[in-house]
Design an enzyme around this catalytic site. Structure first.
Site, PDB file in Angstrom:
ATOM      1  CE  LYS A   1     -38.652 -53.418 -31.431  1.00  0.00           C
ATOM      2  NZ  LYS A   1     -38.833 -52.642 -32.641  1.00  0.00           N
TER       3      LYS A   1
ATOM      4  CB  SER B   1     -39.161 -50.050 -34.503  1.00  0.00           C
ATOM      5  OG  SER B   1     -38.081 -50.061 -33.594  1.00  0.00           O
TER       6      SER B   1
END
Length: 197
Positions: free
Chosen positions: A94, A53
């Protein structure tokens, strides 16, 4: 005094010196262990990144250093890489895109925050390699979360690999209190040692 008597006198001195050195060494080891525990427990820790990711910024299997103390003093900044508790069993890494009070939307692969376009330089390589459609699909905050702005005490996060990331588009806003810390650098494998910008 003969040689034999001298060596017998030196022997207790040697034992005493040895005991003293062992005590100093033991104290040193204890201090190092305590400092290591404090640094690891309260200041820094390391993580292994699983998944894709955050590619190309961070690759699957890389080990990273996370600064745990920074957000005790300051708030997260836009574009910081953060580790946070996503579930009871999983921590995610993230990038902070939206801060409290921000209105966010994407249009034609451009990030707009409070109606101002922002360059995401960290996506440049990924966008160049992406040859089909938009790299970040168009959306606005209200469509994704039901809110028009990022609420107080929360951040909005996205993975750098926008096509393959479970992030705020899926899990909603991240409470600031769930942030473990800021990812500062990759240290393993050694050929990939680098600081994150």
């Amino acid at each position: 005094m003969n040689t034999q008597e001298t060596s017998q006198l030196d022997n207790p001195k040697k034992k005493s010196l040895w005991k003293k050195n062992m005590w100093v060494f033991t104290k040193l080891v204890a201090v190092v262990l305590v400092v290591s525990f404090l640094v690891r427990g309260f200041l820094f820790t390391n993580y292994i990144v699983y998944g894709q990711s955050m590619m190309p910024t961070i690759h699957d299997g890389e080990r990273i250093i996370v600064n745990k103390i920074g957000y005790e003093i300051t708030e997260p900044n836009r574009f910081d890489l953060i580790i946070f508790h996503a579930t009871e069993d999983s921590d995610y890494i993230k990038r902070v895109i939206g801060l409290p009070g921000d209105e966010i939307y994407y249009d034609d692969d451009t990030l707009y925050i409070n109606d101002e376009a922002h360059d995401e330089h960290f996506l440049k390589v990924h966008k160049e390699d992406h040859d089909h459609g938009l790299f970040t699909e168009n959306f606005n905050l209200e469509e994704m979360t039901g809110e028009t702005t990022v609420p107080e005490g929360y951040v909005f996060v996205l993975g750098d690999n926008r096509q393959n990331s479970v992030d705020s588009r899926h899990i909603g806003f991240v409470p600031v209190e769930e942030i473990v810390g800021q990812a500062n650098m990759a240290f393993w494998p050694p050929k990939n040692i680098r600081f994150f910008k």
